[in-house]
Scaffold this motif. Structure first.
Motif, PDB file in Angstrom:
ATOM      1  N   ALA A  40       0.910  -1.097   0.007  1.00 47.64           N
ATOM      2  CA  ALA A  40       0.002  -0.125  -0.153  1.00 47.64           C
ATOM      3  C   ALA A  40       0.802   1.229  -0.151  1.00 47.64           C
ATOM      4  CB  ALA A  40      -0.879  -0.010   1.271  1.00 47.64           C
ATOM      5  N   GLY A  41       0.456   2.201  -0.687  1.00 49.46           N
ATOM      6  CA  GLY A  41       1.373   3.497  -0.910  1.00 49.46           C
ATOM      7  C   GLY A  41       0.753   4.486  -1.670  1.00 49.46           C
ATOM      8  N   LEU A  42       1.626   5.609  -1.814  1.00 49.20           N
ATOM      9  CA  LEU A  42       1.026   6.761  -2.750  1.00 49.20           C
ATOM     10  C   LEU A  42       1.876   6.915  -3.985  1.00 49.20           C
ATOM     11  CD1 LEU A  42       1.024   8.997   0.585  1.00 49.20           C
ATOM     12  CD2 LEU A  42      -0.845   7.710  -0.561  1.00 49.20           C
ATOM     13  N   THR A  43       1.383   7.718  -4.710  1.00 48.58           N
ATOM     14  CA  THR A  43       1.907   8.168  -5.993  1.00 48.58           C
ATOM     15  C   THR A  43       1.669   9.700  -6.262  1.00 48.58           C
ATOM     16  OG1 THR A  43       0.006   7.548  -7.455  1.00 48.58           O
ATOM     17  CG2 THR A  43       1.708   5.742  -7.026  1.00 48.58           C
ATOM     18  N   ALA A  44       2.571  10.127  -6.978  1.00 47.24           N
ATOM     19  CA  ALA A  44       2.360  11.607  -7.545  1.00 47.24           C
ATOM     20  C   ALA A  44       3.048  11.850  -8.894  1.00 47.24           C
ATOM     21  CB  ALA A  44       2.996  12.646  -6.630  1.00 47.24           C
ATOM     22  N   GLY A  45       2.365  12.270  -9.704  1.00 44.59           N
ATOM     23  CA  GLY A  45       3.004  12.774 -11.146  1.00 44.59           C
ATOM     24  C   GLY A  45       2.663  13.760 -11.720  1.00 44.59           C
ATOM     25  N   ASN A  58      -1.219  14.886 -10.794  1.00 50.35           N
ATOM     26  CA  ASN A  58      -2.126  14.105 -10.348  1.00 50.35           C
ATOM     27  C   ASN A  58      -1.320  13.153  -9.046  1.00 50.35           C
ATOM     28  OD1 ASN A  58      -0.194  12.472 -12.166  1.00 50.35           O
ATOM     29  ND2 ASN A  58      -0.933  10.740 -11.341  1.00 50.35           N
ATOM     30  N   VAL A  59      -2.274  12.666  -8.116  1.00 55.43           N
ATOM     31  CA  VAL A  59      -1.855  11.983  -6.849  1.00 55.43           C
ATOM     32  C   VAL A  59      -2.628  10.822  -6.737  1.00 55.43           C
ATOM     33  CG1 VAL A  59      -1.023  14.143  -5.507  1.00 55.43           C
ATOM     34  CG2 VAL A  59      -3.303  13.276  -5.280  1.00 55.43           C
ATOM     35  N   GLY A  60      -2.012   9.813  -6.204  1.00 55.86           N
ATOM     36  CA  GLY A  60      -3.022   8.644  -6.181  1.00 55.86           C
ATOM     37  C   GLY A  60      -2.601   7.610  -5.110  1.00 55.86           C
ATOM     38  N   VAL A  61      -3.558   6.587  -4.835  1.00 51.78           N
ATOM     39  CA  VAL A  61      -3.317   5.525  -3.739  1.00 51.78           C
ATOM     40  C   VAL A  61      -2.927   4.303  -4.597  1.00 51.78           C
ATOM     41  CG1 VAL A  61      -4.375   4.143  -1.942  1.00 51.78           C
ATOM     42  CG2 VAL A  61      -4.572   6.804  -2.294  1.00 51.78           C
ATOM     43  N   ASP A  62      -1.863   3.472  -4.335  1.00 50.30           N
ATOM     44  CA  ASP A  62      -1.752   2.260  -5.040  1.00 50.30           C
ATOM     45  C   ASP A  62      -1.714   1.194  -3.931  1.00 50.30           C
ATOM     46  OD1 ASP A  62      -0.452   0.383  -6.329  1.00 50.30           O
ATOM     47  OD2 ASP A  62       1.511   1.285  -6.370  1.00 50.30           O
ATOM     48  N   VAL A  63      -2.516   0.229  -4.344  1.00 52.36           N
ATOM     49  CA  VAL A  63      -2.782  -0.973  -3.513  1.00 52.36           C
ATOM     50  C   VAL A  63      -2.510  -2.146  -4.261  1.00 52.36           C
ATOM     51  CG1 VAL A  63      -4.210   0.074  -1.689  1.00 52.36           C
ATOM     52  CG2 VAL A  63      -5.233  -1.185  -3.738  1.00 52.36           C
ATOM     53  N   TYR A 148       9.703   3.656  -6.651  1.00 46.49           N
ATOM     54  CA  TYR A 148       9.704   3.376  -7.977  1.00 46.49           C
ATOM     55  C   TYR A 148       9.439   4.680  -9.115  1.00 46.49           C
ATOM     56  CZ  TYR A 148       4.888   2.748  -7.162  1.00 46.49           C
ATOM     57  OH  TYR A 148       3.386   2.752  -6.891  1.00 46.49           O
ATOM     58  N   GLY A 149       9.600   4.936 -10.084  1.00 45.07           N
ATOM     59  CA  GLY A 149       9.325   5.813 -11.224  1.00 45.07           C
ATOM     60  C   GLY A 149       8.175   5.010 -12.212  1.00 45.07           C
ATOM     61  N   TYR A 150       7.360   5.710 -12.571  1.00 46.71           N
ATOM     62  CA  TYR A 150       6.322   5.190 -13.537  1.00 46.71           C
ATOM     63  C   TYR A 150       5.970   5.917 -14.742  1.00 46.71           C
ATOM     64  CZ  TYR A 150       2.853   7.711 -11.299  1.00 46.71           C
ATOM     65  OH  TYR A 150       1.966   8.946 -10.951  1.00 46.71           O
ATOM     66  N   TYR A 151       5.382   5.190 -15.561  1.00 41.36           N
ATOM     67  CA  TYR A 151       4.821   5.681 -16.864  1.00 41.36           C
ATOM     68  C   TYR A 151       3.440   5.274 -16.996  1.00 41.36           C
ATOM     69  CZ  TYR A 151       3.778   7.656 -21.432  1.00 41.36           C
ATOM     70  OH  TYR A 151       3.045   7.904 -22.534  1.00 41.36           O
ATOM     71  N   LEU A 166       6.459   9.251  -9.684  1.00 40.27           N
ATOM     72  CA  LEU A 166       7.369   8.613  -8.540  1.00 40.27           C
ATOM     73  C   LEU A 166       6.048   7.823  -7.547  1.00 40.27           C
ATOM     74  CD1 LEU A 166       9.801  11.056  -7.752  1.00 40.27           C
ATOM     75  CD2 LEU A 166      10.092   9.065  -9.305  1.00 40.27           C
ATOM     76  N   GLY A 167       6.423   6.719  -7.046  1.00 37.44           N
ATOM     77  CA  GLY A 167       5.489   6.227  -6.146  1.00 37.44           C
ATOM     78  C   GLY A 167       6.324   5.536  -5.081  1.00 37.44           C
ATOM     79  N   ALA A 168       5.709   5.248  -3.841  1.00 37.96           N
ATOM     80  CA  ALA A 168       6.203   4.400  -2.882  1.00 37.96           C
ATOM     81  C   ALA A 168       5.259   3.588  -2.054  1.00 37.96           C
ATOM     82  CB  ALA A 168       6.884   5.440  -1.761  1.00 37.96           C
TER      83      ALA A 168
END
Length: 175
Positions: A40-45, A58-63, A148-151, A166-168
């Protein structure tokens, strides 16, 4: 009579060269704290391509739920929510991914690569339900964390929603 001989010969050859179909053997999978856990974590891009014209960031939640097949290869399910902040006259919108993922870990701790592949459901967008969702990643991991970095790209009929960020995530292990 020639036709009968030809049919019998063809059937005989077919039966002679026919092979038994391989049997599908499904290995026993045991879920343990050493091979399976939640993330579980957060992202921002920042939006890319056409998306940058309608959203500022954008911001997000990653599960995620992950199963480690070997010390290096994992698969699982990914979801969450990515909120895009609209700009000018465009309202905020979001992407809810429903995806499977695969990751390759080069070492017990260090570099990993992976990708999510599934469907991205759009929220607060009229006349567009979503589309194909792809989210390749490269990052660093240890026992507890993934950075991590993402596209991210969601292919829809009207627009491709793209973001670079980026995300964690934190690994939540079973007890």
């Amino acid at each position: 009579m020639k036709k009968v001989v030809l049919v019998v010969a063809t059937l005989s050859l077919g039966f002679t060269f026919a092979q038994e179909a391989p049997k599908l053997v499904i290995p026993k999978v045991e879920v343990t704290p050493k091979n399976s856990w939640f993330k579980a974590g957060l992202t921002a891009g920042v939006p890319m391509s056409d998306t940058k014209d309608v959203a500022s960031f954008n911001v997000g939640v990653d599960v995620r739920a992950q199963y480690l097949f070997t010390a290096h290869f994992a698969v699982g399910f990914a979801s969450g929510y990515n909120h895009f902040f609209g700009k000018d006259e465009v309202e905020d919108f979001g992407v809810i991914p429903l995806a499977g993922f695969a990751r390759y870990y080069f070492q017990k701790e260090g570099l990993f690569i992976g990708t999510d592949f599934g469907f991205g459901i759009l929220s607060n967008v009229e006349n567009n339900d979503g589309g194909l969702y792809i989210n390749p990643q490269i990052g660093y991991h240890n026992r507890d964390w993934n950075f991590y970095g993402y596209y991210q790209n969601t292919f829809t009929d009207d627009i491709n929603i793209r973001s670079l960020g980026l995300g964690a995530t934190y690994n939540i292990r079973f007890k």
